[in-house]
Design a protein around this motif. Structure first.
Motif, PDB file in Angstrom:
ATOM      1  N   ILE A   9      19.246 -23.475   8.403  1.00 42.79           N
ATOM      2  CA  ILE A   9      18.331 -22.839   9.011  1.00 42.79           C
ATOM      3  C   ILE A   9      17.425 -23.942   9.743  1.00 42.79           C
ATOM      4  O   ILE A   9      16.658 -24.658   9.348  1.00 42.79           O
ATOM      5  N   THR A  10      17.502 -24.296  11.193  1.00 44.89           N
ATOM      6  CA  THR A  10      16.413 -24.901  12.361  1.00 44.89           C
ATOM      7  C   THR A  10      15.730 -24.034  12.728  1.00 44.89           C
ATOM      8  O   THR A  10      15.510 -22.390  12.629  1.00 44.89           O
ATOM      9  N   GLY A  11      14.326 -24.478  13.311  1.00 43.00           N
ATOM     10  CA  GLY A  11      12.889 -23.457  13.352  1.00 43.00           C
ATOM     11  C   GLY A  11      13.234 -22.159  12.596  1.00 43.00           C
ATOM     12  O   GLY A  11      12.381 -21.318  12.717  1.00 43.00           O
ATOM     13  N   ALA A  12      13.301 -23.230  10.885  1.00 41.08           N
ATOM     14  CA  ALA A  12      12.679 -22.130  10.075  1.00 41.08           C
ATOM     15  C   ALA A  12      11.469 -21.251  10.147  1.00 41.08           C
ATOM     16  O   ALA A  12      11.552 -20.025   9.321  1.00 41.08           O
ATOM     17  N   THR A  18      12.671 -16.991  10.808  1.00 44.71           N
ATOM     18  CA  THR A  18      11.930 -15.871   9.840  1.00 44.71           C
ATOM     19  C   THR A  18      12.753 -14.555   9.487  1.00 44.71           C
ATOM     20  O   THR A  18      12.827 -13.819   8.346  1.00 44.71           O
ATOM     21  N   ALA A  19      12.534 -14.193  10.100  1.00 43.94           N
ATOM     22  CA  ALA A  19      13.675 -12.693   9.921  1.00 43.94           C
ATOM     23  C   ALA A  19      15.366 -12.866   9.705  1.00 43.94           C
ATOM     24  O   ALA A  19      15.502 -12.129   9.303  1.00 43.94           O
ATOM     25  N   LEU A  20      15.276 -13.650  10.187  1.00 44.82           N
ATOM     26  CA  LEU A  20      17.264 -14.646   9.627  1.00 44.82           C
ATOM     27  C   LEU A  20      17.570 -14.476   8.134  1.00 44.82           C
ATOM     28  O   LEU A  20      17.695 -15.018   7.528  1.00 44.82           O
ATOM     29  N   LEU A  24      18.982 -12.994   4.793  1.00 45.30           N
ATOM     30  CA  LEU A  24      20.420 -13.893   4.411  1.00 45.30           C
ATOM     31  C   LEU A  24      20.063 -13.483   2.848  1.00 45.30           C
ATOM     32  O   LEU A  24      20.998 -13.543   1.719  1.00 45.30           O
ATOM     33  N   ARG A  25      18.655 -13.449   2.190  1.00 43.57           N
ATOM     34  CA  ARG A  25      18.158 -13.953   1.404  1.00 43.57           C
ATOM     35  C   ARG A  25      18.785 -12.214   0.183  1.00 43.57           C
ATOM     36  O   ARG A  25      19.571 -11.563   0.966  1.00 43.57           O
ATOM     37  N   GLY A  26      18.924 -12.909  -0.751  1.00 47.40           N
ATOM     38  CA  GLY A  26      19.783 -11.776  -1.919  1.00 47.40           C
ATOM     39  C   GLY A  26      21.797 -11.979  -1.874  1.00 47.40           C
ATOM     40  O   GLY A  26      22.373 -11.687  -2.471  1.00 47.40           O
ATOM     41  N   ASN A  27      21.915 -12.372  -0.338  1.00 40.61           N
ATOM     42  CA  ASN A  27      23.563 -12.837  -0.220  1.00 40.61           C
ATOM     43  C   ASN A  27      24.168 -14.278  -0.970  1.00 40.61           C
ATOM     44  O   ASN A  27      23.075 -15.372  -1.521  1.00 40.61           O
ATOM     45  N   ARG A 175      14.573  -8.241  14.656  1.00 43.45           N
ATOM     46  CA  ARG A 175      15.441  -7.880  13.481  1.00 43.45           C
ATOM     47  C   ARG A 175      17.193  -7.437  13.687  1.00 43.45           C
ATOM     48  O   ARG A 175      17.443  -8.061  12.454  1.00 43.45           O
ATOM     49  N   ASP A 176      16.815  -6.988  14.484  1.00 42.75           N
ATOM     50  CA  ASP A 176      18.533  -7.453  15.283  1.00 42.75           C
ATOM     51  C   ASP A 176      19.918  -8.086  15.423  1.00 42.75           C
ATOM     52  O   ASP A 176      20.909  -8.640  15.094  1.00 42.75           O
ATOM     53  N   ILE A 177      19.028  -9.166  15.689  1.00 43.05           N
ATOM     54  CA  ILE A 177      19.161 -10.410  16.220  1.00 43.05           C
ATOM     55  C   ILE A 177      19.568 -11.003  15.092  1.00 43.05           C
ATOM     56  O   ILE A 177      20.606 -11.415  14.779  1.00 43.05           O
ATOM     57  N   ALA A 178      18.395 -10.908  14.221  1.00 46.57           N
ATOM     58  CA  ALA A 178      18.334 -12.204  12.944  1.00 46.57           C
ATOM     59  C   ALA A 178      19.821 -11.478  12.147  1.00 46.57           C
ATOM     60  O   ALA A 178      20.649 -11.823  11.834  1.00 46.57           O
ATOM     61  N   GLU A 179      20.320  -9.831  12.174  1.00 42.18           N
ATOM     62  CA  GLU A 179      20.985  -8.964  11.452  1.00 42.18           C
ATOM     63  C   GLU A 179      22.532  -9.407  11.750  1.00 42.18           C
ATOM     64  O   GLU A 179      23.199  -9.789  11.142  1.00 42.18           O
ATOM     65  N   CYS A 180      22.109  -9.831  12.749  1.00 47.12           N
ATOM     66  CA  CYS A 180      23.427  -9.946  13.757  1.00 47.12           C
ATOM     67  C   CYS A 180      24.118 -11.113  13.712  1.00 47.12           C
ATOM     68  O   CYS A 180      24.734 -12.595  12.504  1.00 47.12           O
ATOM     69  N   ALA A 181      23.501 -12.477  13.488  1.00 46.79           N
ATOM     70  CA  ALA A 181      23.241 -13.834  13.184  1.00 46.79           C
ATOM     71  C   ALA A 181      23.650 -14.031  11.368  1.00 46.79           C
ATOM     72  O   ALA A 181      24.718 -14.711  11.067  1.00 46.79           O
TER      73      ALA A 181
END
Length: 303
Positions: A9-12, A18-20, A24-27, A175-181
């Motif tokens: 994850i760049t730009g972390a 941060t939302a991404l 992803l956590r837990g996957n 949060r929707d952008i992050a979930e799509c990513a």
């Protein structure tokens, strides 16, 4: 996929990344985060990421972070060097044998976009399309989270000012952008290869309508006050925002006022299987940010 994939994850430490990391956590992935400064490492580490210090503006700092990575989430900061940063990341990924790049672009990125950010992103989008790896590009609309920049004014005075006139914008919750990513990154690399997804919220809104949603959620009057470009420029420069960014934001505002952002897509629902969050969801979830610390006057008498 039997072997856990490693995702860089760049730009972390930014809003979307941060939302991404949370999404992803837990996957079943090994999370890796690239940060420019060691002192910014705590946030990504708390999300379970291995942190590497490196700068997309310094190509020599990147190889350790990219070594052994399968997938790169590529986010470049806004600025005149954005295409150089993208180039350095794509080259580091190519050298390291990365399989896939998922790139965060911007709404309306094109060589003839009415703003410098869109034109710069178009260069990096084209480079990513030609990178020789699998790729997917996400182009999100205006972030609802941008409203948090107005939270202090809303809490203090019940008003907020932008140079957006009566523009309608298909704004989206980060949060929707992050979930799509996350969906793209967790799916097989072939599934979204060669796709560019434009991500929006469920409806196109004016800022008067945003103010109405704020009023409803906060149970106090909130008013949107349109201002001119010069007034907005003075405000932003007063906060220390760099001139290049102020110029870029002014170009966006002028484009939105012309109707450039008045559209939505079904892409978020197609990717996630449920509709994107509405402005009401966003405001309710962030109500505390818009509320005075000493909230004695619940009903505010401001018109």
């Amino acid at each position: 996929m039997s072997v856990s994939r490693t995702v860089l994850i760049t730009g972390a430490t930014g809003t979307v990344s941060t939302a991404l990391l949370r999404a992803l956590r837990g996957n079943d992935v090994n999370l890796r985060a690239l940060v420019r400064d060691e002192f910014k490492a705590d946030g990504p580490r708390e999300q379970g990421a291995d942190v590497f210090v490196g700068d997309l503006g310094d190509a020599r700092s990147l190889p350790p972070a990219f070594e052994g990575v399968h997938d790169v989430w590529l986010l470049t900061p806004n600025g005149p060097r954005a295409p150089e940063h993208n180039m350095n990341a794509v080259w580091a990924a190519r050298q390291a044998g990365v399989e896939r790049i998922v790139r965060l672009s911007v709404v309306g990125a094109a060589h003839d976009a009415p703003n410098r950010s869109g034109r710069l992103h178009a260069l990096s989008d084209r480079e990513t399309e030609q990178c020789g790896m699998r790729w997917t590009i996400l182009r999100p609309h205006w972030f609802m989270q941008n409203l948090l920049n107005e939270a202090d004014d809303i809490a203090a005075t019940g008003t907020f000012s932008l140079n957006m006139a009566a523009a309608r914008i298909g704004m989206i919750d980060v949060r929707d952008i992050a979930e799509c990513a996350a969906r793209v990154l967790l799916d097989d690399p072939d599934r979204h290869h060669g796709r560019t997804y434009t991500l929006t919220g469920p409806r196109s809104l004016t800022f008067d309508e945003v103010a109405d949603e704020l009023s409803l959620a906060l149970d106090r009057f909130v008013t949107y006050r349109p201002v001119g470009d010069d007034a907005q420029r003075t405000t932003l420069l007063g906060y220390g925002v760099p001139t290049w960014i102020v110029d870029m934001l002014e170009e966006y505002a002028q484009a939105y006022v012309s109707g450039w952002g008045d559209f939505t897509t079904d892409t978020v629902a197609d990717l996630l299987g449920h509709p994107p969050r509405g402005i009401g969801d966003f405001v309710r979830d962030h109500a505390a940010a818009f509320t005075p610390a000493d909230d004695d006057d619940r009903n505010g008498d401001r018109g």
